[in-house]
Design an enzyme around this catalytic site. Sequence first.
Site, PDB file in Angstrom:
ATOM      1  N   ARG A   1     -61.319 -53.130  37.815  1.00  0.00           N
ATOM      2  CA  ARG A   1     -60.784 -52.591  39.075  1.00  0.00           C
ATOM      3  C   ARG A   1     -60.629 -51.068  39.004  1.00  0.00           C
ATOM      4  O   ARG A   1     -59.653 -50.504  39.507  1.00  0.00           O
ATOM      5  CB  ARG A   1     -59.428 -53.219  39.428  1.00  0.00           C
ATOM      6  CG  ARG A   1     -59.458 -54.711  39.686  1.00  0.00           C
ATOM      7  CD  ARG A   1     -60.249 -55.046  40.947  1.00  0.00           C
ATOM      8  NE  ARG A   1     -60.109 -56.448  41.326  1.00  0.00           N
ATOM      9  CZ  ARG A   1     -60.874 -57.436  40.868  1.00  0.00           C
ATOM     10  NH1 ARG A   1     -61.845 -57.191  39.996  1.00  0.00           N
ATOM     11  NH2 ARG A   1     -60.693 -58.676  41.287  1.00  0.00           N
TER      12      ARG A   1
ATOM     13  N   SER B   1     -55.689 -59.567  46.299  1.00  0.00           N
ATOM     14  CA  SER B   1     -54.668 -59.358  45.265  1.00  0.00           C
ATOM     15  C   SER B   1     -53.962 -58.030  45.521  1.00  0.00           C
ATOM     16  O   SER B   1     -54.624 -56.998  45.650  1.00  0.00           O
ATOM     17  CB  SER B   1     -55.316 -59.282  43.876  1.00  0.00           C
ATOM     18  OG  SER B   1     -56.043 -60.448  43.617  1.00  0.00           O
TER      19      SER B   1
ATOM     20  N   GLU C   1     -53.275 -52.839  43.183  1.00  0.00           N
ATOM     21  CA  GLU C   1     -54.732 -52.724  43.320  1.00  0.00           C
ATOM     22  C   GLU C   1     -55.035 -52.103  44.688  1.00  0.00           C
ATOM     23  O   GLU C   1     -55.984 -51.341  44.855  1.00  0.00           O
ATOM     24  CB  GLU C   1     -55.369 -54.119  43.237  1.00  0.00           C
ATOM     25  CG  GLU C   1     -56.858 -54.079  43.491  1.00  0.00           C
ATOM     26  CD  GLU C   1     -57.482 -55.445  43.721  1.00  0.00           C
ATOM     27  OE1 GLU C   1     -57.410 -56.287  42.818  1.00  0.00           O
ATOM     28  OE2 GLU C   1     -58.063 -55.647  44.803  1.00  0.00           O
TER      29      GLU C   1
HETATM   30  P1  FAD Z   1     -61.411 -50.058  52.344  1.00  0.00           P
HETATM   31  O1  FAD Z   1     -60.266 -50.964  52.252  1.00  0.00           O
HETATM   32  O2  FAD Z   1     -61.829 -49.605  53.730  1.00  0.00           O
HETATM   33  O3  FAD Z   1     -61.277 -48.861  51.382  1.00  0.00           O
HETATM   34  C1  FAD Z   1     -60.850 -49.058  50.061  1.00  0.00           C
HETATM   35  C2  FAD Z   1     -60.794 -47.696  49.337  1.00  0.00           C
HETATM   36  O4  FAD Z   1     -62.106 -47.181  49.183  1.00  0.00           O
HETATM   37  C3  FAD Z   1     -60.018 -46.627  50.113  1.00  0.00           C
HETATM   38  O5  FAD Z   1     -59.382 -45.789  49.173  1.00  0.00           O
HETATM   39  C4  FAD Z   1     -61.109 -45.851  50.848  1.00  0.00           C
HETATM   40  O6  FAD Z   1     -60.738 -44.524  51.129  1.00  0.00           O
HETATM   41  C5  FAD Z   1     -62.243 -45.918  49.842  1.00  0.00           C
HETATM   42  N1  FAD Z   1     -63.586 -45.956  50.470  1.00  0.00           N
HETATM   43  C6  FAD Z   1     -64.052 -46.872  51.339  1.00  0.00           C
HETATM   44  N2  FAD Z   1     -65.339 -46.615  51.643  1.00  0.00           N
HETATM   45  C7  FAD Z   1     -65.685 -45.503  50.937  1.00  0.00           C
HETATM   46  C8  FAD Z   1     -66.878 -44.729  50.835  1.00  0.00           C
HETATM   47  N3  FAD Z   1     -67.986 -45.042  51.507  1.00  0.00           N
HETATM   48  N4  FAD Z   1     -66.860 -43.644  50.031  1.00  0.00           N
HETATM   49  C9  FAD Z   1     -65.745 -43.304  49.350  1.00  0.00           C
HETATM   50  N5  FAD Z   1     -64.579 -43.977  49.420  1.00  0.00           N
HETATM   51  C10 FAD Z   1     -64.558 -45.075  50.196  1.00  0.00           C
HETATM   52  N6  FAD Z   1     -61.689 -57.357  45.677  1.00  0.00           N
HETATM   53  C11 FAD Z   1     -62.273 -57.732  44.532  1.00  0.00           C
HETATM   54  O7  FAD Z   1     -62.637 -56.893  43.696  1.00  0.00           O
HETATM   55  N7  FAD Z   1     -62.477 -59.052  44.235  1.00  0.00           N
HETATM   56  C12 FAD Z   1     -62.119 -60.049  45.074  1.00  0.00           C
HETATM   57  O8  FAD Z   1     -62.323 -61.217  44.779  1.00  0.00           O
HETATM   58  C13 FAD Z   1     -61.492 -59.669  46.307  1.00  0.00           C
HETATM   59  N8  FAD Z   1     -61.099 -60.620  47.178  1.00  0.00           N
HETATM   60  C14 FAD Z   1     -60.484 -60.250  48.336  1.00  0.00           C
HETATM   61  C15 FAD Z   1     -60.104 -61.265  49.231  1.00  0.00           C
HETATM   62  C16 FAD Z   1     -59.496 -60.936  50.431  1.00  0.00           C
HETATM   63  C17 FAD Z   1     -59.089 -62.045  51.376  1.00  0.00           C
HETATM   64  C18 FAD Z   1     -59.298 -59.574  50.770  1.00  0.00           C
HETATM   65  C19 FAD Z   1     -58.691 -59.209  52.089  1.00  0.00           C
HETATM   66  C20 FAD Z   1     -59.674 -58.564  49.885  1.00  0.00           C
HETATM   67  C21 FAD Z   1     -60.273 -58.896  48.668  1.00  0.00           C
HETATM   68  N9  FAD Z   1     -60.671 -57.916  47.742  1.00  0.00           N
HETATM   69  C22 FAD Z   1     -61.295 -58.292  46.571  1.00  0.00           C
HETATM   70  C23 FAD Z   1     -60.425 -56.481  48.002  1.00  0.00           C
HETATM   71  C24 FAD Z   1     -61.520 -55.822  48.899  1.00  0.00           C
HETATM   72  O9  FAD Z   1     -62.318 -56.774  49.491  1.00  0.00           O
HETATM   73  C25 FAD Z   1     -62.387 -54.866  48.095  1.00  0.00           C
HETATM   74  O10 FAD Z   1     -61.608 -53.878  47.463  1.00  0.00           O
HETATM   75  C26 FAD Z   1     -63.441 -54.159  48.966  1.00  0.00           C
HETATM   76  O11 FAD Z   1     -64.352 -53.466  48.143  1.00  0.00           O
HETATM   77  C27 FAD Z   1     -62.826 -53.185  49.958  1.00  0.00           C
HETATM   78  O12 FAD Z   1     -63.848 -52.773  50.850  1.00  0.00           O
HETATM   79  P2  FAD Z   1     -63.502 -52.058  52.221  1.00  0.00           P
HETATM   80  O13 FAD Z   1     -64.779 -51.615  52.842  1.00  0.00           O
HETATM   81  O14 FAD Z   1     -62.640 -52.915  53.050  1.00  0.00           O
HETATM   82  O15 FAD Z   1     -62.708 -50.807  51.696  1.00  0.00           O
HETATM   83  N1  EPU Z   2     -51.731 -68.264  38.793  1.00  0.00           N
HETATM   84  C1  EPU Z   2     -50.434 -68.726  38.841  1.00  0.00           C
HETATM   85  N2  EPU Z   2     -49.724 -68.538  39.997  1.00  0.00           N
HETATM   86  C2  EPU Z   2     -50.251 -67.935  41.085  1.00  0.00           C
HETATM   87  C3  EPU Z   2     -51.571 -67.447  41.022  1.00  0.00           C
HETATM   88  C4  EPU Z   2     -52.292 -67.633  39.853  1.00  0.00           C
HETATM   89  O1  EPU Z   2     -49.920 -69.289  37.884  1.00  0.00           O
HETATM   90  O2  EPU Z   2     -49.540 -67.814  42.089  1.00  0.00           O
HETATM   91  C5  EPU Z   2     -52.510 -68.509  37.560  1.00  0.00           C
HETATM   92  C6  EPU Z   2     -53.188 -69.883  37.607  1.00  0.00           C
HETATM   93  O3  EPU Z   2     -53.143 -70.436  36.314  1.00  0.00           O
HETATM   94  C7  EPU Z   2     -54.622 -69.551  37.981  1.00  0.00           C
HETATM   95  C8  EPU Z   2     -54.804 -68.203  37.277  1.00  0.00           C
HETATM   96  O4  EPU Z   2     -53.542 -67.545  37.414  1.00  0.00           O
HETATM   97  O5  EPU Z   2     -55.534 -70.508  37.518  1.00  0.00           O
HETATM   98  C9  EPU Z   2     -55.904 -67.336  37.855  1.00  0.00           C
HETATM   99  O6  EPU Z   2     -55.791 -67.277  39.270  1.00  0.00           O
HETATM  100  P1  EPU Z   2     -57.063 -66.901  40.169  1.00  0.00           P
HETATM  101  O7  EPU Z   2     -58.248 -67.676  39.726  1.00  0.00           O
HETATM  102  O8  EPU Z   2     -56.673 -66.994  41.596  1.00  0.00           O
HETATM  103  O9  EPU Z   2     -57.351 -65.423  39.750  1.00  0.00           O
HETATM  104  P2  EPU Z   2     -56.471 -64.096  39.749  1.00  0.00           P
HETATM  105  O10 EPU Z   2     -56.459 -63.577  38.355  1.00  0.00           O
HETATM  106  O11 EPU Z   2     -55.151 -64.321  40.389  1.00  0.00           O
HETATM  107  C10 EPU Z   2     -58.490 -62.515  40.119  1.00  0.00           C
HETATM  108  C11 EPU Z   2     -58.828 -61.357  41.002  1.00  0.00           C
HETATM  109  C12 EPU Z   2     -59.303 -61.850  42.360  1.00  0.00           C
HETATM  110  C13 EPU Z   2     -60.546 -62.707  42.151  1.00  0.00           C
HETATM  111  C14 EPU Z   2     -60.174 -63.888  41.271  1.00  0.00           C
HETATM  112  C15 EPU Z   2     -61.368 -64.746  40.921  1.00  0.00           C
HETATM  113  C16 EPU Z   2     -57.448 -59.512  40.255  1.00  0.00           C
HETATM  114  C17 EPU Z   2     -56.288 -58.644  40.534  1.00  0.00           C
HETATM  115  N3  EPU Z   2     -57.695 -60.474  41.144  1.00  0.00           N
HETATM  116  O12 EPU Z   2     -57.344 -63.154  40.689  1.00  0.00           O
HETATM  117  O13 EPU Z   2     -59.679 -60.714  43.127  1.00  0.00           O
HETATM  118  O14 EPU Z   2     -61.042 -63.177  43.388  1.00  0.00           O
HETATM  119  O15 EPU Z   2     -59.608 -63.399  40.020  1.00  0.00           O
HETATM  120  O16 EPU Z   2     -62.163 -64.107  39.999  1.00  0.00           O
HETATM  121  O17 EPU Z   2     -58.143 -59.314  39.268  1.00  0.00           O
HETATM  122  C18 EPU Z   2     -58.827 -59.075  44.613  1.00  0.00           C
HETATM  123  O18 EPU Z   2     -59.080 -58.246  43.742  1.00  0.00           O
HETATM  124  O19 EPU Z   2     -58.366 -58.754  45.729  1.00  0.00           O
HETATM  125  C19 EPU Z   2     -59.070 -60.486  44.337  1.00  0.00           C
HETATM  126  C20 EPU Z   2     -58.777 -61.453  45.206  1.00  0.00           C
END
Ligand code: FAD
Ligand code: EPU
Length: 334
Positions: free
Chosen positions: A164, A234, A330
């Site tokens: 991240r 997250s 994050e």
């Molecule tokens: P924004 O939220 O619009 O911007 C994020 C940051 O990047 C800001 O600081 C912005 O200024 C900067 N930025 C945006 N575009 C540019 C650009 N073109 N040039 C320079 N800076 C820029 N993230 C994960 O890593 N893994 C996951 O599994 C994951 N699951 C998610 C699930 C949900 C339901 C949600 C809501 C979010 C999740 N995220 C996850 C977080 C998010 O999807 C990512 O961080 C994504 O890359 C953000 O993209 P965005 O276009 O919405 O960025």
């Molecule tokens: N867990 C708990 N309680 C909770 C949530 C999780 O005990 O409320 C434990 C469980 O044992 C579960 C484990 O944590 O099995 C892992 O949970 P999960 O698979 O949901 O993954 P995470 O570590 O919570 C990360 C990323 C997610 C990504 C998933 C899958 C970060 C900060 N988050 O979540 O990314 O989708 O793994 O790879 O690394 C995001 O960055 O926005 C995001 C959603």
Amino acid sequence: MVITENQSLKHTNTFGIDIFAKRYVEVRSVEELKEIIKIAKQDNSEILVIGSGSNILFTKNYNGLIVKNDIQGIEVLEEKDNDVFVKAGAGVLWDDLVEFCVDNNYWGVENLSLIPGTVGAAPIQNIGAYGVELSDSFYSLNGVFLDSLNTKTFYKNEIQFGYRNSIFKGELKGRFIITEVILKLSKIPKPVLTYRELKSVDSSAISLSGIRNKIIEIRKSKLPDPGKLGNAGSFFKNPVVDGKLFLPLKRKYKSIVYFEVGKNKYKISAGWLIENCGYKGKKVGNVGCYEKQALIIVNYGKATGDEVYKFSKNIQKEVKQKFGILLIPEVNII
Ligand code: FAD
Ligand code: EPU
């Protein structure tokens, strides 16, 4: 290009926070982007570039210019025997690019299916899920420096990708705007099925679309749909700590969820820490922790950004008090 004044950002951030930007514009090309930066400079206006707003928490109205990156286009640049280079505009939706790769039998990003947001934001925090990170398939990116308007190509080894993290969250934070990203994908199958929930996939019957569908199914079952319940995924990163901090905790809390990620380095589930402070499903006013995943803070409809922020600070304080670990957000807090 149309610059609007006093623009609501309610539908431009997935938390659904109802705040306003002093000025707002959408750019569709590098030329438009450069032009708008010049205008903002003349007016001494601060600039914030956004994609889909899925990793941002606005805590107050934004007193500058919000630039929504809407540079489109997906193109195959070069094909080799085993690899293919694909270029996408920063405003392309990340999942549209994943779908393009899956449909064309290009391996590498299928585990990152359904992550919200744009291609341009993906390198900022090196998006990751289910055992794969963007950096695994990343080749290079192009963009513009805000101060000089100079363009630059960054190759993978210059970006300091981490969990991240990247140079764009460090020394180049807010200073460089990404306009396009180039991925290096594999034409040879390279399934990554190491993540616990993927281990049951029968490896003799795996296909790109099969993996994508499985990931989509898992994500839909675990994560709240921002269209229905405001959130930014997250809220905190999973903390990575050393043995001195971790091992006593492990002795005290037998069920603690963690992964060993290096010599004497342990990545602890932030969701577990938060849940074990009593926050899973907890609701305070308009804000809460999602009932299936404590790491996701949700807006029940009318939360202000400040309310979400204060709720997150309380979580941070309680986790620190109970476990001695400081959770780092994050989400980008503005
Ligand atoms: P924004 O939220 O619009 O911007 C994020 C940051 O990047 C800001 O600081 C912005 O200024 C900067 N930025 C945006 N575009 C540019 C650009 N073109 N040039 C320079 N800076 C820029 N993230 C994960 O890593 N893994 C996951 O599994 C994951 N699951 C998610 C699930 C949900 C339901 C949600 C809501 C979010 C999740 N995220 C996850 C977080 C998010 O999807 C990512 O961080 C994504 O890359 C953000 O993209 P965005 O276009 O919405 O960025
Ligand atoms: N867990 C708990 N309680 C909770 C949530 C999780 O005990 O409320 C434990 C469980 O044992 C579960 C484990 O944590 O099995 C892992 O949970 P999960 O698979 O949901 O993954 P995470 O570590 O919570 C990360 C990323 C997610 C990504 C998933 C899958 C970060 C900060 N988050 O979540 O990314 O989708 O793994 O790879 O690394 C995001 O960055 O926005 C995001 C959603």
